[in-house]
Scaffold this motif. Structure first.
Motif, PDB file in Angstrom:
ATOM      1  N   UNK A 132       0.820  -1.210   0.000  1.00  0.00           N
ATOM      2  CA  UNK A 132       0.000   0.000   0.000  1.00  0.00           C
ATOM      3  C   UNK A 132       0.854   1.261   0.000  1.00  0.00           C
ATOM      4  N   UNK A 133       1.913   1.270   0.769  1.00  0.00           N
ATOM      5  CA  UNK A 133       2.782   2.442   0.840  1.00  0.00           C
ATOM      6  C   UNK A 133       3.498   2.674  -0.483  1.00  0.00           C
ATOM      7  N   UNK A 134       3.911   1.615  -1.134  1.00  0.00           N
ATOM      8  CA  UNK A 134       4.543   1.755  -2.451  1.00  0.00           C
ATOM      9  C   UNK A 134       3.544   2.309  -3.474  1.00  0.00           C
ATOM     10  N   UNK A 135       2.329   1.789  -3.450  1.00  0.00           N
ATOM     11  CA  UNK A 135       1.298   2.278  -4.359  1.00  0.00           C
ATOM     12  C   UNK A 135       1.020   3.760  -4.127  1.00  0.00           C
ATOM     13  N   UNK A 136       0.937   4.145  -2.866  1.00  0.00           N
ATOM     14  CA  UNK A 136       0.608   5.531  -2.544  1.00  0.00           C
ATOM     15  C   UNK A 136       1.759   6.471  -2.899  1.00  0.00           C
ATOM     16  N   UNK A 137       2.989   6.040  -2.675  1.00  0.00           N
ATOM     17  CA  UNK A 137       4.141   6.864  -3.040  1.00  0.00           C
ATOM     18  C   UNK A 137       4.163   7.110  -4.541  1.00  0.00           C
ATOM     19  N   UNK A 138       3.823   6.078  -5.312  1.00  0.00           N
ATOM     20  CA  UNK A 138       3.767   6.219  -6.768  1.00  0.00           C
ATOM     21  C   UNK A 138       2.656   7.181  -7.166  1.00  0.00           C
ATOM     22  N   UNK A 140       1.159   9.580  -5.308  1.00  0.00           N
ATOM     23  CA  UNK A 140       1.372  10.947  -4.829  1.00  0.00           C
ATOM     24  C   UNK A 140       2.708  11.527  -5.274  1.00  0.00           C
ATOM     25  N   UNK A 141       3.559  10.674  -5.885  1.00  0.00           N
ATOM     26  CA  UNK A 141       4.884  11.098  -6.318  1.00  0.00           C
ATOM     27  C   UNK A 141       5.689  11.678  -5.141  1.00  0.00           C
ATOM     28  N   UNK A 142       5.627  10.957  -4.038  1.00  0.00           N
ATOM     29  CA  UNK A 142       6.311  11.374  -2.814  1.00  0.00           C
ATOM     30  C   UNK A 142       7.568  10.540  -2.619  1.00  0.00           C
ATOM     31  N   UNK A 143       8.485  10.984  -1.748  1.00  0.00           N
ATOM     32  CA  UNK A 143       9.715  10.223  -1.503  1.00  0.00           C
ATOM     33  C   UNK A 143       9.410   8.806  -1.017  1.00  0.00           C
ATOM     34  N   UNK A 144      10.223   7.854  -1.462  1.00  0.00           N
ATOM     35  CA  UNK A 144      10.004   6.464  -1.090  1.00  0.00           C
ATOM     36  C   UNK A 144      10.875   6.090   0.107  1.00  0.00           C
ATOM     37  N   UNK A 145      10.287   6.206   1.272  1.00  0.00           N
ATOM     38  CA  UNK A 145      10.952   5.795   2.512  1.00  0.00           C
ATOM     39  C   UNK A 145      10.218   4.580   3.060  1.00  0.00           C
ATOM     40  N   UNK A 146       9.976   3.608   2.194  1.00  0.00           N
ATOM     41  CA  UNK A 146       9.049   2.528   2.496  1.00  0.00           C
ATOM     42  C   UNK A 146       9.449   1.716   3.718  1.00  0.00           C
TER      43      UNK A 146
END
Length: 280
Positions: A132-138, A140-146
């Motif tokens: 879910x966090x990876x999907x949301x980062x993609x 929202x185009x936000x930094x990936x600190x997964x």
């Protein structure tokens, strides 16, 4: 204080000033009529103090426009809906947001929640949360600190083991069938839900797809200690704390709860979803 909240307060103050001017009153005369300090009139109409519903009714009456009280109070209710836009919140990645939730959940004693499309973060496995966090980062185009964000989300779940807390959570059955991350991820996530049934701090209800409901499933929301409601949309997190909004969301939760399955029945619904995954 959020920028959105302050802008709304200033707009309400401008409307108060407009009504005073239309009545031909200066600040001192209005303060005398209301029995207030003149400084309170100034703070309210300059957006430096949040009015109460009673303040607004008194202001409307004092300027000879009592019919405007309802409009002013509607503005106040809108002001009480505080918005936090995800783009701003995620500027530094997901970890700061997850850390904030850790603090908020630790402060909460009783929570009522409902999710229609996703397993709540409070119950997620690391693998499910990661997807879910990876999907949301993609999105929202936000930094990936997964990795760090997943760890923070798992820390939030520590509250489930604190005596004296109670988390009453409803999940629409459709969320059990939404394929997040593939078969193994979903199988592990559903097994995690089964393990929560019977915990002293958790009341997990599943709202069946075929259950007769007095309203449609609606969007997800969370009620914290019956004091505020948080609603997440795609781009915004909304917070409500007015008594009317709390009562409204409480009624929605109660009506969904009336059709929910608990205990062995909830277990069977989860097992049905688990079996569907195994058969794919």
């Amino acid at each position: 204080m959020s920028t959105d909240f302050q802008h709304g307060r200033e707009a309400l103050g401008a409307r108060l000033r407009e009504l005073r001017v239309e009545a031909g009153l200066d600040g001192k005369t209005l303060a005398d009529r209301l029995g207030w300090q003149r400084s309170k009139v100034s703070r309210l109409q300059n957006g430096r103090q949040t009015a109460t519903a009673e303040d607004l009714a008194a202001w409307a009456a004092a300027v000879g426009a009592p019919a405007q009280a309802s409009e002013l109070q509607a503005r106040l209710r809108g002001l009480e809906s505080q918005q936090r836009h995800w783009r701003r919140q995620l500027a530094a990645g997901h970890t700061p947001v997850q850390d904030r939730y850790v603090v908020e959940y630790r402060r909460t004693v009783t929570m009522r929640g409902y999710e229609a499309s996703v397993i709540p973060g409070l119950f997620q496995t690391p693998a499910y949360a990661r997807q879910l966090l990876l999907q949301n980062a993609e999105l929202m185009r936000s930094p990936r600190d997964t990795d760090a964000a997943v760890q923070a989300r798992m820390r939030r779940q520590e509250v489930l083991y604190e005596p004296g807390k109670l988390f009453r959570v409803l999940i629409w059955e459709a969320a059990l069938h939404a394929a997040v991350g593939g078969r193994e991820v979903m199988a592990g996530q559903l097994d995690r839900l089964v393990g929560l049934i019977g915990m002293s701090t958790v009341e997990l209800g599943i709202v069946p797809l075929g259950a007769p409901l007095s309203l449609t499933p609606k969007h997800g929301f969370w009620i914290f200690d019956e004091k505020r409601v948080i609603v997440e949309t795609i781009n915004t997190e909304l917070q409500y704390d007015s008594s009317d909004d709390l009562a409204l969301y409480g009624r929605v939760w109660d009506q969904l709860d009336a059709g929910a399955a608990y205990g062995p029945q909830a277990h069977r619904l989860i097992a049905r979803a688990r079996g569907a995954i195994a058969g794919t």
